[in-house]
Design a protein around this motif. Sequence first.
Motif, mmCIF file in Angstrom:
data_model
loop_
_atom_site.group_PDB
_atom_site.id
_atom_site.type_symbol
_atom_site.label_atom_id
_atom_site.label_comp_id
_atom_site.label_asym_id
_atom_site.label_seq_id
_atom_site.Cartn_x
_atom_site.Cartn_y
_atom_site.Cartn_z
ATOM 1 N N ARG A 70 0.798 -1.229 0.000
ATOM 2 C CA ARG A 70 0.000 0.000 0.000
ATOM 3 C C ARG A 70 0.830 1.279 0.000
ATOM 4 N N GLU A 71 2.035 1.231 0.519
ATOM 5 C CA GLU A 71 2.754 2.494 0.724
ATOM 6 C C GLU A 71 3.914 2.701 -0.250
ATOM 7 N N SER A 72 4.508 1.594 -0.749
ATOM 8 C CA SER A 72 5.609 1.712 -1.701
ATOM 9 C C SER A 72 6.670 2.678 -1.156
ATOM 10 N N THR A 73 7.269 3.531 -2.011
ATOM 11 C CA THR A 73 8.287 4.470 -1.496
ATOM 12 C C THR A 73 7.619 5.756 -1.031
ATOM 13 N N PRO A 74 8.254 6.454 -0.081
ATOM 14 C CA PRO A 74 7.599 7.662 0.436
ATOM 15 C C PRO A 74 7.690 8.835 -0.532
ATOM 16 N N ASN A 75 6.820 9.793 -0.333
ATOM 17 C CA ASN A 75 6.786 11.007 -1.145
ATOM 18 C C ASN A 75 8.036 11.850 -0.868
ATOM 19 N N ARG A 76 8.792 12.138 -1.910
ATOM 20 C CA ARG A 76 10.063 12.869 -1.754
ATOM 21 C C ARG A 76 9.858 14.196 -1.026
ATOM 22 N N TYR A 77 8.784 14.914 -1.358
ATOM 23 C CA TYR A 77 8.590 16.258 -0.766
ATOM 24 C C TYR A 77 8.105 16.134 0.675
#
Length: 391
Positions: free
Chosen positions: A267-274
């Motif tokens: 569900r989360e995969s990689t986090p949002n860079r910003y």
Amino acid sequence: MAFDFDTPLRLRGNHTSKYDNIAKTFGIDDPSAIAMWVADMDFKAAPVILDAMRAEIDRGYCGYFGNTVPVDEAVAGWLKDRHGFEIDPSWVRYTHGVISGYGDIIASYSEPGDGVIVFSPVYHAFYRQIEAMGRVVVESPLKVENGRFEMDLEALGAALKGHEKIVTLCSPHNPGGRIWSVDELRALADFCAVHDLILISDEIHMDLTFPGATFVPTLIAAPEHVDRIAILMAASKAFNVAGAETGIAIYPSAEMRRALAPVILDRESTPNRYGMTIIKAAYSGGHDWMDEMRAYLAENFRIFSARMNAIPGVSVMDMNATYLTWVDFSRLGMSDAELLKRSVHEAKVIPSPGTQFGTGGGGHLRFNLALPRATMIEAIERLEKAFGDVQ
Ligand SMILES: Cc1ncc(COP(=O)(O)O)c(C=O)c1O
């Protein structure tokens, strides 16, 4: 004051949910409407965050984010400095918003048809998420004792049906900003142990204490129940960066981290860079901004509660955290539709309807006080006119 919370920002027409969704949600399209519903602040984000975002943009690379360790350490450092809460950075996971993290735990620890407990009236998205996942909302209505919310664990225990798997705690509580005491948190964690329930402690509002008030992390209150406690938090509410849609989950138990790993991957995969850029900047250098902002909110609440309490039949729940005030209009004897009509269409002040927060919400409106003081005072004056003639 080093930071400016007084100058209004241009929010309308800038994809601002709080302003640009008023017309479609409340059926009023009036540029003078004051938005006191969505839990965003009308303040500019802290300079330390904006500088970090500019630097990130100037680097010009927008690819997937890798190596969260420095961010994990910033989260751990913030919790230790602000709340005396020591965690191991390896317990930290990132989610696409707190409610997404809430869904991860529901997915891992319950099946469709199982019950998820909430203490109502409470943040409405819990209901939405539980229902969207095919689980059943089990409300445990809060009592109002001496003007503040209290849990009724005896009644909850007596009402359990056996299909309940998870308890949702909102700490501090939204609405009404109640900071739960050590004893209350211990009693709840003990209750969860007796009934074999997972305890999700949504601590998203933890930083928004008024000066002098102390927030108690659930895990500090009940460390012996570490195996069943999951903590959700974020920089989003306290630093006004909810648009980055990044939440933080803390799983102190290795067993829980193992159980959640497949769901997080899915569900989360990689986090949002910003989101990562914001969290690292906020938690490394946002202390001064946070302290000034909390003092500003406390003063807004002092003014709001004094003036609103002076309207006959209206009473504001006392609070020492958050900017989400809970106002009781029930003594006016109006329907919920009439309350909303007076606030939205007469005062042109947009609150959250109390009924949105479940059982116990009728006769109430929630007002978000995180706005420039002059704008808030204008809203109070309009509410005084809209409700002052009733008794
Ligand atoms: C208690 C609580 N949890 C979660 C959220 C929303 O978090 P997110 O937008 O990260 O899902 C809010 C927003 O107001 C909230 O009050």
